[in-house]
Design an enzyme around this catalytic site. Sequence first.
Site, PDB file in Angstrom:
ATOM      1  N   LYS A  30       0.858  -1.197   0.000  1.00 50.44           N
ATOM      2  CA  LYS A  30       0.000   0.000   0.000  1.00 50.44           C
ATOM      3  C   LYS A  30       0.884   1.232   0.000  1.00 50.44           C
ATOM      4  CE  LYS A  30       0.780   1.412   4.419  1.00 50.44           C
ATOM      5  NZ  LYS A  30       1.559   2.634   4.744  1.00 50.44           N
ATOM      6  N   PRO A  63      10.044  -4.818   0.733  1.00 53.75           N
ATOM      7  CA  PRO A  63      11.061  -4.481   1.726  1.00 53.75           C
ATOM      8  C   PRO A  63      10.400  -4.232   3.077  1.00 53.75           C
ATOM      9  CG  PRO A  63      10.648  -2.589   0.326  1.00 53.75           C
ATOM     10  CD  PRO A  63       9.849  -3.733  -0.241  1.00 53.75           C
ATOM     11  N   ALA A  82       9.367  -0.361   5.440  1.00 51.40           N
ATOM     12  CA  ALA A  82       9.531   0.631   4.368  1.00 51.40           C
ATOM     13  C   ALA A  82       8.331   1.566   4.252  1.00 51.40           C
ATOM     14  CB  ALA A  82       9.747  -0.089   3.035  1.00 51.40           C
ATOM     15  N   GLY A  83       7.280   1.260   5.028  1.00 48.06           N
ATOM     16  CA  GLY A  83       6.085   2.103   4.930  1.00 48.06           C
ATOM     17  C   GLY A  83       5.131   1.590   3.866  1.00 48.06           C
ATOM     18  N   ASP A 114      -2.603  -0.745  10.280  1.00 44.57           N
ATOM     19  CA  ASP A 114      -2.817  -0.834   8.823  1.00 44.57           C
ATOM     20  C   ASP A 114      -3.601  -2.072   8.412  1.00 44.57           C
ATOM     21  OD1 ASP A 114       0.309   0.596   7.561  1.00 44.57           O
ATOM     22  OD2 ASP A 114      -1.582   1.468   8.207  1.00 44.57           O
TER      23      ASP A 114
HETATM   24  C1  CDM Z   1       2.374   4.768   9.146  1.00 39.90           C
HETATM   25  C2  CDM Z   1       1.220   3.915   8.746  1.00 39.90           C
HETATM   26  O1  CDM Z   1       1.688   2.788   8.065  1.00 39.90           O
HETATM   27  C3  CDM Z   1       0.296   4.707   7.848  1.00 39.90           C
HETATM   28  O2  CDM Z   1      -0.484   3.842   7.093  1.00 39.90           O
HETATM   29  C4  CDM Z   1       0.438   3.446   9.968  1.00 39.90           C
HETATM   30  O3  CDM Z   1      -0.014   4.537  10.715  1.00 39.90           O
HETATM   31  C5  CDM Z   1       1.296   2.539  10.859  1.00 39.90           C
HETATM   32  O4  CDM Z   1       0.621   1.305  10.883  1.00 39.90           O
HETATM   33  P1  CDM Z   1       1.319   0.051  11.580  1.00 39.90           P
HETATM   34  O5  CDM Z   1       2.711  -0.113  11.068  1.00 39.90           O
HETATM   35  O6  CDM Z   1       0.353  -1.082  11.466  1.00 39.90           O
HETATM   36  O7  CDM Z   1       1.441   0.590  13.063  1.00 39.90           O
HETATM   37  P2  CDM Z   1       1.323  -0.261  14.385  1.00 39.90           P
HETATM   38  O8  CDM Z   1       2.212  -1.479  14.273  1.00 39.90           O
HETATM   39  O9  CDM Z   1      -0.114  -0.438  14.708  1.00 39.90           O
HETATM   40  O10 CDM Z   1       1.944   0.802  15.418  1.00 39.90           O
HETATM   41  C6  CDM Z   1       3.331   0.966  15.495  1.00 39.90           C
HETATM   42  C7  CDM Z   1       3.564   2.229  16.306  1.00 39.90           C
HETATM   43  O11 CDM Z   1       3.274   3.360  15.477  1.00 39.90           O
HETATM   44  C8  CDM Z   1       2.687   4.390  16.281  1.00 39.90           C
HETATM   45  N1  CDM Z   1       1.380   4.755  15.676  1.00 39.90           N
HETATM   46  C9  CDM Z   1       0.781   3.940  14.737  1.00 39.90           C
HETATM   47  C10 CDM Z   1      -0.408   4.349  14.163  1.00 39.90           C
HETATM   48  C11 CDM Z   1      -0.974   5.584  14.565  1.00 39.90           C
HETATM   49  N2  CDM Z   1      -2.131   6.018  14.032  1.00 39.90           N
HETATM   50  N3  CDM Z   1      -0.353   6.362  15.501  1.00 39.90           N
HETATM   51  C12 CDM Z   1       0.818   5.977  16.062  1.00 39.90           C
HETATM   52  O12 CDM Z   1       1.377   6.700  16.906  1.00 39.90           O
HETATM   53  C13 CDM Z   1       2.557   3.861  17.693  1.00 39.90           C
HETATM   54  O13 CDM Z   1       3.714   4.302  18.402  1.00 39.90           O
HETATM   55  C14 CDM Z   1       2.637   2.360  17.506  1.00 39.90           C
HETATM   56  O14 CDM Z   1       3.179   1.711  18.646  1.00 39.90           O
HETATM   57  N1  ATP Z   2       5.266 -10.620   7.653  1.00 37.35           N
HETATM   58  C1  ATP Z   2       6.133  -9.633   7.939  1.00 37.35           C
HETATM   59  N2  ATP Z   2       6.695  -8.923   6.943  1.00 37.35           N
HETATM   60  C2  ATP Z   2       7.560  -7.917   7.223  1.00 37.35           C
HETATM   61  N3  ATP Z   2       7.926  -7.532   8.453  1.00 37.35           N
HETATM   62  C3  ATP Z   2       7.371  -8.218   9.486  1.00 37.35           C
HETATM   63  C4  ATP Z   2       6.473  -9.291   9.281  1.00 37.35           C
HETATM   64  N4  ATP Z   2       6.096  -9.764  10.471  1.00 37.35           N
HETATM   65  C5  ATP Z   2       6.729  -9.027  11.395  1.00 37.35           C
HETATM   66  N5  ATP Z   2       7.507  -8.089  10.821  1.00 37.35           N
HETATM   67  C6  ATP Z   2       8.282  -7.075  11.587  1.00 37.35           C
HETATM   68  O1  ATP Z   2       7.490  -5.866  11.494  1.00 37.35           O
HETATM   69  C7  ATP Z   2       8.283  -4.783  11.051  1.00 37.35           C
HETATM   70  C8  ATP Z   2       7.452  -3.873  10.184  1.00 37.35           C
HETATM   71  O2  ATP Z   2       6.999  -4.660   9.115  1.00 37.35           O
HETATM   72  P1  ATP Z   2       6.318  -3.999   7.856  1.00 37.35           P
HETATM   73  O3  ATP Z   2       6.968  -4.530   6.630  1.00 37.35           O
HETATM   74  O4  ATP Z   2       4.857  -4.132   8.000  1.00 37.35           O
HETATM   75  O5  ATP Z   2       6.688  -2.467   7.977  1.00 37.35           O
HETATM   76  P2  ATP Z   2       6.141  -1.371   6.989  1.00 37.35           P
HETATM   77  O6  ATP Z   2       6.259  -1.834   5.589  1.00 37.35           O
HETATM   78  O7  ATP Z   2       6.826  -0.128   7.381  1.00 37.35           O
HETATM   79  O8  ATP Z   2       4.626  -1.295   7.368  1.00 37.35           O
HETATM   80  P3  ATP Z   2       3.838   0.047   7.713  1.00 37.35           P
HETATM   81  O9  ATP Z   2       3.576   0.713   6.398  1.00 37.35           O
HETATM   82  O10 ATP Z   2       2.640  -0.514   8.357  1.00 37.35           O
HETATM   83  O11 ATP Z   2       4.759   0.833   8.606  1.00 37.35           O
HETATM   84  C9  ATP Z   2       9.441  -5.411  10.297  1.00 37.35           C
HETATM   85  O12 ATP Z   2      10.575  -4.586  10.402  1.00 37.35           O
HETATM   86  C10 ATP Z   2       9.638  -6.754  11.014  1.00 37.35           C
HETATM   87  O13 ATP Z   2      10.524  -6.578  12.108  1.00 37.35           O
END
Ligand code: CDM
Ligand code: ATP
Length: 272
Positions: free
Chosen positions: A8, A86, A89-90, A125
Site C-alpha cells: 500500500k 522491503p 519501508a512504509g 494498517d
Molecule cells: C504509518 C502507517 O503505516 C500509515 O499507514 C500506519 O499509521 C502505521 O501502521 P502500523 O505499522 O500497522 O502501526 P502499528 O504497528 O499499529 O503501530 C506501530 C507504532 O506506530 C505508532 N502509531 C501507529 C499508528 C498511529 N495512528 N499512531 C501511532 O502513533 C505507535 O507508536 C505504535 O506503537
Molecule cells: N510478515 C512480515 N513482513 C515484514 N515484516 C514483518 C512481518 N512480520 C513481522 N515483521 C516485523 O514488522 C516490522 C514492520 O513490518 P512492515 O513490513 O509491516 O513495515 P512497513 O512496511 O513499514 O509497514 P507500515 O507501512 O505498516 O509501517 C518489520 O521490520 C519486522 O521486524
Amino acid sequence: MERLAQAKVNLGLSLLGRRPDGYHELHTLFAALSFGDRLLLEPIPEGIEFRGPYGQKNLAYRAARAYLEAAGWPGGVRIVLEKALPEGAGLGGGSSDAAQVLLALKELYPAAVDFPALALSLGADVPFFLLGGVAEARGVGERLRPLLLSPLWAVVFAQGPRLPTPKVYGEARPHDYGPELPVEAILRALGRGEEPPYWNSLEGPAFRLHPELRRVKEELRSLGLRGVLMSGSGSAFFGLAEDEAHARRAAEALRPKGYVRYGTLGGGHALH
Ligand SMILES: C[C@](O)(CO)[C@H](O)COP(=O)(O)OP(=O)(O)OC[C@H]1O[C@@H](n2ccc(N)nc2=O)[C@H](O)[C@@H]1O
Ligand SMILES: Nc1ncnc2c1ncn2[C@@H]1O[C@H](COP(=O)(O)OP(=O)(O)OP(=O)(O)O)[C@@H](O)[C@H]1O
C-alpha cells in the site's frame, strides 16, 4: 490456496493530533498496489506450521494464532510466506500479510469472530488490507470509507535506512500536525493527471532522522513523476507516472539504486 498480500501507499497522510493512548489521530488515503508478498496456505488437522522470517513473531503467524484462538481451534494451517516487499519501508508489508492470513482462515474455518477488532489488534494498517482498493481512513487507521479511483501507474522506490514506524511517530512533534486532507480536491487532481494537493506529515520526522531522504524525493521528481511522497512512515517513496511506458522508464533509471517496483493502484492487474 495462494494469496497476494498487496503493498500500500498513502495518497496523503495528515497527523491531526496525538491521542491519550499515545497513538496519533490520522487522516489518510490508503491505496493498494498490484504487487506484494505471496502467501501459500493449506489446512492441516491442527496447529500452525509457518515458513517465513521471524518465526512466531511474524505478523502472518500472529494473525493465524489470533484467528484460530478466537474461532476455538477448528483446525490448523500451514503457511509459507514469500517476502517480496522491503520491510519497515512504509509499504504495509507485514500488515498486508496478516490481513491475507485472516481472510484465508475465514474462508477455511468460518466462525463468528470480531474480524475488524482482530485485524486492528494486529496493527493499525491491517483493517485497510481486509478491504484493499482505495479508502479514506481516520482514527488510527481503522475507520475506513472505500473510494473509487481509476487505475493509476505508480513507481515505488526504497533505498537505505529502515525506518521503524514507532521511531518515526516518536519523532513527530505538534508542528508536524496538519489539517484534514482535501480529499475531493486530491481525487479530482489524480483523475485529471494534475499534481495532487496532498502531503505526508511523517516526512518531517523522517527527514529529521534521515536528512538524506530529501534527495530521494527530488530524484523521483526529476524523473517527471507526479505526487512524489514518502509512503506511511517510510522510507519508501512513490510517484505517479503518465502511463506504463513512463513508469517503466523511471523504474529502469532507479533500479541500480535500490528497491524499485511499478504497477497500478486503484484497480488494475498484477504486473512487475
Ligand atoms: C504509518 C502507517 O503505516 C500509515 O499507514 C500506519 O499509521 C502505521 O501502521 P502500523 O505499522 O500497522 O502501526 P502499528 O504497528 O499499529 O503501530 C506501530 C507504532 O506506530 C505508532 N502509531 C501507529 C499508528 C498511529 N495512528 N499512531 C501511532 O502513533 C505507535 O507508536 C505504535 O506503537
Ligand atoms: N510478515 C512480515 N513482513 C515484514 N515484516 C514483518 C512481518 N512480520 C513481522 N515483521 C516485523 O514488522 C516490522 C514492520 O513490518 P512492515 O513490513 O509491516 O513495515 P512497513 O512496511 O513499514 O509497514 P507500515 O507501512 O505498516 O509501517 C518489520 O521490520 C519486522 O521486524
